[in-house]
Scaffold this active site. Structure first.
Site, PDB file in Angstrom:
ATOM      1  N   LYS A  22      81.737 -12.203  25.528  1.00  0.00           N
ATOM      2  CA  LYS A  22      81.961 -13.099  24.385  1.00  0.00           C
ATOM      3  C   LYS A  22      81.778 -12.353  23.069  1.00  0.00           C
ATOM      4  O   LYS A  22      82.606 -12.456  22.160  1.00  0.00           O
ATOM      5  CB  LYS A  22      80.953 -14.260  24.461  1.00  0.00           C
ATOM      6  CG  LYS A  22      80.792 -15.030  23.175  1.00  0.00           C
ATOM      7  CD  LYS A  22      79.757 -16.132  23.269  1.00  0.00           C
ATOM      8  CE  LYS A  22      78.321 -15.752  23.034  1.00  0.00           C
ATOM      9  NZ  LYS A  22      77.876 -15.664  21.641  1.00  0.00           N
ATOM     10  N   ASN A  23      80.679 -11.595  22.961  1.00  0.00           N
ATOM     11  CA  ASN A  23      80.353 -10.989  21.665  1.00  0.00           C
ATOM     12  C   ASN A  23      81.203  -9.761  21.336  1.00  0.00           C
ATOM     13  O   ASN A  23      81.094  -9.200  20.241  1.00  0.00           O
ATOM     14  CB  ASN A  23      78.857 -10.656  21.590  1.00  0.00           C
ATOM     15  CG  ASN A  23      78.028 -11.935  21.490  1.00  0.00           C
ATOM     16  OD1 ASN A  23      78.570 -13.009  21.212  1.00  0.00           O
ATOM     17  ND2 ASN A  23      76.732 -11.826  21.721  1.00  0.00           N
ATOM     18  N   ARG A  92      78.350 -19.429  14.174  1.00  0.00           N
ATOM     19  CA  ARG A  92      78.042 -18.505  13.078  1.00  0.00           C
ATOM     20  C   ARG A  92      78.974 -17.308  13.074  1.00  0.00           C
ATOM     21  O   ARG A  92      79.249 -16.723  12.023  1.00  0.00           O
ATOM     22  CB  ARG A  92      76.611 -18.001  13.199  1.00  0.00           C
ATOM     23  CG  ARG A  92      75.576 -19.075  13.196  1.00  0.00           C
ATOM     24  CD  ARG A  92      74.232 -18.466  13.407  1.00  0.00           C
ATOM     25  NE  ARG A  92      73.915 -17.527  12.343  1.00  0.00           N
ATOM     26  CZ  ARG A  92      73.453 -17.874  11.161  1.00  0.00           C
ATOM     27  NH1 ARG A  92      73.210 -19.126  10.906  1.00  0.00           N
ATOM     28  NH2 ARG A  92      73.208 -16.973  10.244  1.00  0.00           N
ATOM     29  N   CYS A 116      69.650 -21.279  11.989  1.00  0.00           N
ATOM     30  CA  CYS A 116      70.074 -21.729  13.312  1.00  0.00           C
ATOM     31  C   CYS A 116      68.836 -21.848  14.180  1.00  0.00           C
ATOM     32  O   CYS A 116      67.744 -21.467  13.771  1.00  0.00           O
ATOM     33  CB  CYS A 116      71.156 -20.809  13.859  1.00  0.00           C
ATOM     34  SG  CYS A 116      70.750 -19.729  15.180  1.00  0.00           S
ATOM     35  N   ARG A 121      68.645 -16.092  10.123  1.00  0.00           N
ATOM     36  CA  ARG A 121      69.889 -15.348  10.284  1.00  0.00           C
ATOM     37  C   ARG A 121      70.734 -15.275   9.007  1.00  0.00           C
ATOM     38  O   ARG A 121      71.867 -15.754   8.981  1.00  0.00           O
ATOM     39  CB  ARG A 121      70.708 -15.918  11.451  1.00  0.00           C
ATOM     40  CG  ARG A 121      69.920 -15.924  12.740  1.00  0.00           C
ATOM     41  CD  ARG A 121      70.727 -16.431  13.896  1.00  0.00           C
ATOM     42  NE  ARG A 121      71.708 -15.474  14.371  1.00  0.00           N
ATOM     43  CZ  ARG A 121      72.571 -15.731  15.355  1.00  0.00           C
ATOM     44  NH1 ARG A 121      72.564 -16.909  15.943  1.00  0.00           N
ATOM     45  NH2 ARG A 121      73.436 -14.818  15.733  1.00  0.00           N
ATOM     46  N   ASP A 304      68.977 -11.071  23.767  1.00  0.00           N
ATOM     47  CA  ASP A 304      69.778 -12.066  24.490  1.00  0.00           C
ATOM     48  C   ASP A 304      69.376 -12.191  25.966  1.00  0.00           C
ATOM     49  O   ASP A 304      69.916 -13.037  26.686  1.00  0.00           O
ATOM     50  CB  ASP A 304      71.277 -11.729  24.386  1.00  0.00           C
ATOM     51  CG  ASP A 304      71.824 -11.989  22.988  1.00  0.00           C
ATOM     52  OD1 ASP A 304      71.141 -12.679  22.199  1.00  0.00           O
ATOM     53  OD2 ASP A 304      72.919 -11.495  22.673  1.00  0.00           O
ATOM     54  N   ARG A 396      79.026 -22.438  25.466  1.00  0.00           N
ATOM     55  CA  ARG A 396      79.441 -21.526  24.391  1.00  0.00           C
ATOM     56  C   ARG A 396      79.504 -20.088  24.908  1.00  0.00           C
ATOM     57  O   ARG A 396      80.245 -19.277  24.349  1.00  0.00           O
ATOM     58  CB  ARG A 396      78.443 -21.583  23.242  1.00  0.00           C
ATOM     59  CG  ARG A 396      78.427 -22.909  22.535  1.00  0.00           C
ATOM     60  CD  ARG A 396      77.558 -22.835  21.332  1.00  0.00           C
ATOM     61  NE  ARG A 396      77.908 -21.665  20.535  1.00  0.00           N
ATOM     62  CZ  ARG A 396      77.165 -21.147  19.586  1.00  0.00           C
ATOM     63  NH1 ARG A 396      76.024 -21.683  19.298  1.00  0.00           N
ATOM     64  NH2 ARG A 396      77.567 -20.092  18.916  1.00  0.00           N
TER      65      ARG A 396
HETATM   66  N1  EPU Z   1      69.749  -9.982   9.560  1.00  0.00           N
HETATM   67  C1  EPU Z   1      69.421 -10.018   8.221  1.00  0.00           C
HETATM   68  N2  EPU Z   1      70.448  -9.912   7.304  1.00  0.00           N
HETATM   69  C2  EPU Z   1      71.732  -9.775   7.669  1.00  0.00           C
HETATM   70  C3  EPU Z   1      72.056  -9.735   9.028  1.00  0.00           C
HETATM   71  C4  EPU Z   1      71.045  -9.842   9.962  1.00  0.00           C
HETATM   72  O1  EPU Z   1      68.243 -10.135   7.860  1.00  0.00           O
HETATM   73  O2  EPU Z   1      72.588  -9.691   6.776  1.00  0.00           O
HETATM   74  C5  EPU Z   1      68.680 -10.079  10.574  1.00  0.00           C
HETATM   75  C6  EPU Z   1      68.800 -11.330  11.456  1.00  0.00           C
HETATM   76  O3  EPU Z   1      68.239 -12.467  10.854  1.00  0.00           O
HETATM   77  C7  EPU Z   1      68.069 -10.881  12.704  1.00  0.00           C
HETATM   78  C8  EPU Z   1      68.396  -9.372  12.789  1.00  0.00           C
HETATM   79  O4  EPU Z   1      68.846  -9.013  11.491  1.00  0.00           O
HETATM   80  O5  EPU Z   1      66.693 -11.038  12.523  1.00  0.00           O
HETATM   81  C9  EPU Z   1      69.479  -8.986  13.783  1.00  0.00           C
HETATM   82  O6  EPU Z   1      70.558  -9.896  13.671  1.00  0.00           O
HETATM   83  P1  EPU Z   1      72.077  -9.473  13.891  1.00  0.00           P
HETATM   84  O7  EPU Z   1      72.789  -9.568  12.605  1.00  0.00           O
HETATM   85  O8  EPU Z   1      72.157  -8.186  14.648  1.00  0.00           O
HETATM   86  O9  EPU Z   1      72.572 -10.661  14.823  1.00  0.00           O
HETATM   87  P2  EPU Z   1      74.033 -11.269  14.810  1.00  0.00           P
HETATM   88  O10 EPU Z   1      74.994 -10.205  14.516  1.00  0.00           O
HETATM   89  O11 EPU Z   1      74.037 -12.509  13.996  1.00  0.00           O
HETATM   90  C10 EPU Z   1      74.616 -10.785  17.324  1.00  0.00           C
HETATM   91  C11 EPU Z   1      74.988 -11.604  18.512  1.00  0.00           C
HETATM   92  C12 EPU Z   1      73.779 -12.409  18.980  1.00  0.00           C
HETATM   93  C13 EPU Z   1      72.657 -11.425  19.320  1.00  0.00           C
HETATM   94  C14 EPU Z   1      72.335 -10.546  18.107  1.00  0.00           C
HETATM   95  C15 EPU Z   1      71.302  -9.473  18.383  1.00  0.00           C
HETATM   96  C16 EPU Z   1      77.337 -12.002  18.148  1.00  0.00           C
HETATM   97  C17 EPU Z   1      78.429 -12.963  17.841  1.00  0.00           C
HETATM   98  N3  EPU Z   1      76.091 -12.486  18.159  1.00  0.00           N
HETATM   99  O12 EPU Z   1      74.197 -11.732  16.314  1.00  0.00           O
HETATM  100  O13 EPU Z   1      74.182 -13.104  20.152  1.00  0.00           O
HETATM  101  O14 EPU Z   1      71.500 -12.126  19.696  1.00  0.00           O
HETATM  102  O15 EPU Z   1      73.549  -9.896  17.651  1.00  0.00           O
HETATM  103  O16 EPU Z   1      71.708  -8.645  19.414  1.00  0.00           O
HETATM  104  O17 EPU Z   1      77.597 -10.839  18.404  1.00  0.00           O
HETATM  105  C18 EPU Z   1      74.082 -14.794  21.773  1.00  0.00           C
HETATM  106  O18 EPU Z   1      75.115 -14.312  22.282  1.00  0.00           O
HETATM  107  O19 EPU Z   1      73.385 -15.679  22.349  1.00  0.00           O
HETATM  108  C19 EPU Z   1      73.642 -14.324  20.467  1.00  0.00           C
HETATM  109  C20 EPU Z   1      72.793 -15.016  19.697  1.00  0.00           C
END
Ligand code: EPU
Length: 416
Positions: A22-23, A92, A116, A121, A304, A396
């Site tokens: 998915k991701n 998101r 969320c 996030r 995850d 999802r």
């Molecule tokens: N963060 C910030 N600022 C930003 C971006 C992120 O502070 O601008 C923080 C977040 O709040 C968090 C950390 O950085 O504490 C890491 O977050 P990241 O941005 O890496 O997460 P994401 O990109 O929103 C993706 C996956 C998530 C997975 C995370 C971590 C997708 C669509 N989602 O989220 O997947 O948990 O990386 O590996 O790729 C899931 O599939 O269940 C899921 C939540």
């Protein structure tokens, strides 16, 4: 509303095939906005998030057609630049259209995602990177408006190695003027898969999978035919399903190389995992041992998989500590597991899990995607009946999970 009902206690046996990630599929679908023509993305899982991304792309002018596990994306006439609140609030990952829209259309308007279930996030690092590339950013009425006539290559250091942030910036940079260097980039396999898809479109990207990614902008990109990598989190969830039910299963169509940290911990806990052809076999001994884990960015133990691993530790011998370092509120499953008889105490970012001899079935509530999976796993081994409510979270991210588990011998069904 649908529920999943599980009668626990069956050892899983048989074969299961893993779906596409998915991701990885979500950013690669968004990346199709960068070219003009017909893209064919195969091995896409049939999931709610994928149909939400299709709805968003359709809104922007992409012709989307799903055919089993293949999605056709026609991108010659993009006519909108906005991701509406209604879509962003359900997923998101809708923010992934920011980078490609900015690169192709010179502007994007995306609803700012709120907090969320698993944490605040924010997307401040995505925005910081766009700004460095010359974009002008304003916020009004809950929407972020970004504009840049032509993005310029920049040197961008990420304080946190954000996954979708790295992906968004990479997609913005592929059509920018000059060289972009992303430092402390996320190294997740999904980032590498996106880079490979972009390269197949003609992008010039080096270093994906390492903390330094270099992108030289090109003048245009061509459409692609591309196959998504297997879902490592679904694979991990089935590894634990075999472990928690003390079963033996064969997992096909997966890539064990993406799961080194999880596999190391599962082997330490007492699972036997062996590569076999294009897949693997996993077998659990009767007694499993408690193991400590800390979630960290890839190649470390994935956040995850934290909830699912906790379900396994809840019925292993001894006490384990599980520390969540990525999201500040990702222990929502704990209260539900406790209702099933698990002995778990949370202090700050660490859960202390004392293994118990057995769990008892109970009605439980799914709170987010991976929490739902952990409750299904707990239900597979619990005595009696477990009813998991709010399974839309599960849909999802897991393709036909109850059908796949049923084929392995689980007594599981969905009711409306
Ligand atoms: N963060 C910030 N600022 C930003 C971006 C992120 O502070 O601008 C923080 C977040 O709040 C968090 C950390 O950085 O504490 C890491 O977050 P990241 O941005 O890496 O997460 P994401 O990109 O929103 C993706 C996956 C998530 C997975 C995370 C971590 C997708 C669509 N989602 O989220 O997947 O948990 O990386 O590996 O790729 C899931 O599939 O269940 C899921 C939540």
């Amino acid at each position: 509303m649908q529920k999943i009902i599980i009668e626990g206690g069956q050892s899983l046996k048989g074969e299961v095939t893993i779906s596409g990630a998915k991701n990885a599929a979500l950013p690669i679908m968004a990346a199709s906005l960068l070219n003009s023509g017909e893209n064919v993305i195969s091995n896409t899982p049939r999931l709610k998030d994928i149909s939400t991304m299709s709805s968003l792309l359709t809104h922007l002018g992409v012709g989307c057609q799903a055919d089993d596990n293949k999605i056709l994306l026609r991108t010659d006439s993009i006519h909108a630049i906005d991701a509406p609140y209604a879509l962003v609030k359900t997923m998101r990952a809708s923010v992934l259209v920011l980078g490609p829209l900015l690169a192709r259309m010179g502007a994007a308007k995306v609803s700012l995602p709120g907090g969320c279930a698993i944490g605040a996030r924010p997307i401040n690092l995505h925005l910081m990177g766009f700004k460095k590339m010359g974009a002008d950013i304003t916020l009004s009425e809950g929407y972020i408006h970004i504009r840049a006539k032509k993005l310029k290559g920049a040197s961008i250091y990420l304080d946190i190695s954000t996954v979708t942030g790295t992906e968004n910036l990479m997609m913005a940079a592929v059509l920018a003027d000059g060289l972009t260097v992303i430092e402390n980039a996320a190294c997740e396999p999904e980032v590498v898969d996106l880079a490979n898809a972009l390269r197949a479109m003609g992008a010039d990207i080096e270093g994906a999978g390492t903390p330094i990614i270099k992108i030289r902008g090109v003048s245009n990109l061509k459409p692609v035919t591309y196959k998504i990598i297997p879902d490592r989190i679904e694979t991990g969830t089935f590894l634990i399903a075999a472990g928690i039910t003390r079963g033996e299963i064969k997992i096909k169509g997966c890539n064990l190389d993406h799961l080194d940290a999880l596999v190391a911990k599962l082997v330490e806990a007492g699972l036997h995992i062996q590569k076999e052809g294009g897949g693997l076999t996993v077998k659990a001994q009767k007694d499993l041992t408690s193991v400590d884990v800390k979630t960290v960015p890839y190649p470390g133990f994935p956040t995850d998989m934290q909830a699912q691993f906790m379900a396994l530790m809840a019925v292993s011998n001894g006490t384990s500590t599980i520390t969540e370092n990525i999201f500040e509120n990702r222990f929502m499953h704990v209260a539900e597991m406790r209702r099933m008889g698990a002995d778990i105490r949370v202090e700050g970012a660490t859960a202390t899990v004392r293994g118990v001899a057995s769990l008892k079935g109970a009605p439980v509530m799914a709170t987010d995607l991976r929490a739902s999976a952990s409750l299904i796993l707990a239900g597979l081994i619990a005595r009696g009946t477990t009813v998991v409510d709010r399974v839309y979270h599960l849909d999802r991210g897991y393709e036909r999970i109850e059908e796949k588990l049923k084929l392995l011998g689980a007594r599981i069904r969905r009711i409306t």
